[in-house]
Design an enzyme around this catalytic site. Structure first.
Site, short mmCIF file in Angstrom:
data_model
loop_
_atom_site.label_atom_id
_atom_site.label_comp_id
_atom_site.label_asym_id
_atom_site.label_seq_id
_atom_site.Cartn_x
_atom_site.Cartn_y
_atom_site.Cartn_z
N ILE A 175 10.80 -9.63 8.74
CA ILE A 175 11.29 -8.25 8.64
C ILE A 175 12.71 -8.20 8.07
CG2 ILE A 175 11.96 -6.22 9.98
CD1 ILE A 175 9.45 -6.68 11.68
N GLU A 223 24.75 -14.64 11.38
CA GLU A 223 24.64 -16.01 11.88
C GLU A 223 23.80 -16.87 10.97
OE1 GLU A 223 21.11 -16.53 15.05
OE2 GLU A 223 22.68 -15.19 15.74
N GLY A 244 18.61 -11.27 11.21
CA GLY A 244 18.08 -12.28 12.10
C GLY A 244 17.01 -13.12 11.41
N ILE A 245 16.30 -13.89 12.22
CA ILE A 245 15.26 -14.79 11.70
C ILE A 245 13.95 -14.04 11.56
CG2 ILE A 245 13.91 -16.86 12.22
CD1 ILE A 245 16.32 -17.93 13.72
N GLY A 246 13.22 -14.28 10.47
CA GLY A 246 11.88 -13.73 10.36
C GLY A 246 11.63 -12.96 9.08
#
Length: 352
Positions: A216, A235, A212-214
């Site tokens: 971590i 994605e 995902g985004i970010g």
């Protein structure tokens, strides 16, 4: 099929936009910032123009208070440039799964009058590329009545679903500018790196990754250097995958669908990432209603979905899109991949 290439001025191209219309705005690093600035200059002649998009980057001129009578933002993900506008009430937010957005265009629930996109220059056959943001843009371009393209040589030519012939464009505007960059690795601290190490221990060799985004997810990638035969079906891509591709840790050999090829919907990162995906046949940028379909995701074995949360309560409920009454981001694709990973043979959905 070849077509003569004819460029228009931004003023001429944007004359197709009329009051009361709905515009799709290309997103992420392919946000057509030059066209957006030029659109703002035409505010005096326009009223109630609706702008729909997911994540955008850069300075979005039309979201400023002085343009609210001319342009109304109706976004499907709240990114940093328009967060204040949404939370102050000048812009609206539609909560929707990312994988469902193409159907809003395809079924004309949100019919698109004009799509503004940013593409690579045409090749010798007349085809441009949607670059690092195919995601929902493919469906929007397919369904829009008119398409205006900002042609930028800095947009990578990516493989997959993003090819568009110049004959599809109502107008093409040539303008060169750097793509917006985000360096998630630069923001990664000791806590994120430790969480990344914990998650890396849960990942088996031969797994298929979604990040995902970010910070971590990027920290997890840094901790995977000793793994083997990893794949990618995600994605979004960030810079963290480059070293793993180049070292052979990610080779996509164990995937059941799209073996030997990484799959994504869009990429957000630095120029290094944009250069890496340029004309790279090992990475396919595909329509998001396919990439994020849980029934597609589950077909790969050992899918590991790695996503972040803002809050987790004592009962295990996860909040990833808001802080109290403040809308911070959106639904996005997190649930798509949590479900897909849970259904995958040996898969693990992980919230950090």
């Amino acid at each position: 099929m070849k077509t003569d290439i004819q460029y228009s001025t931004a003023e001429e191209a944007l004359s197709v936009v009329q009051s009361g219309q709905r515009l799709f705005i290309h997103g992420s690093a392919c946000t057509p910032l030059y066209l957006m600035r030029k659109l703002a200059e035409q505010a005096d002649r326009l009223r109630d123009v609706e702008l729909v998009f997911i994540t955008v980057q850069g300075d979005i001129e039309v979201q400023k208070p002085q343009y609210q009578d001319s342009f109304h933002i109706n976004c499907m993900f709240v990114s940093a440039p328009i967060r204040e506008a949404v939370n102050s009430g000048r812009a609206d937010f539609i909560p929707v799964f990312l994988s469902d957005i193409p159907d809003l265009f395809n079924k004309k629930i949100l019919p698109v009058d004009v799509a503004l996109v940013q593409v690579s220059p045409p090749d010798s056959h007349g085809y441009c590329s949607l670059g690092v943001s195919v995601d929902i843009a493919r469906s929007a371009v397919n369904m829009a009545k008119k398409v205006v393209a900002q042609v930028n040589p800095n947009v990578p030519r990516t493989h997959g679903d993003g090819q568009i012939h110049v004959s599809r464009f109502t107008h093409m505007v040539y303008y060169e500018e750097a793509l917006p960059e985000v360096d998630y690795g630069e923001k990664t601290g000791a806590d994120e790196l430790k969480i990344g190490e914990y998650i890396a221990e849960m990942i088996e060799d031969g797994s298929t990754l979604q990040m995902g985004i970010g910070t971590i997810p990027d920290a997890v990638l840094k901790a995977l250097t000793n793994h083997k035969d990893l794949g990618v079906h995600t994605e979004m891509l960030s810079d963290g995958v480059i070293d793993l591709f180049e070292s052979g840790v990610i080779n996509n050999r164990k995937k059941r669908i799209h073996p030997n090829k990484g799959v994504t919907g869009f990429a957000v990162g630095t120029k290094r990432l944009y250069d890496y995906v340029h004309d790279n046949p090992a990475i396919a940028f595909l329509d998001i209603d396919y990439v994020n379909d849980p029934h597609v995701i589950r077909r790969n074995p050992k899918v590991i979905a790695i996503n972040s949360a803002i809050e987790v309560d004592l009962t295990g409920q996860v909040c990833a899109d808001s802080i109290g009454s403040i809308q911070f981001s959106g639904i996005g694709g997190q649930m798509d991949f949590m479900r897909g990973a849970a259904l995958s043979e040996g898969g693990k959905p992980i919230i950090a």
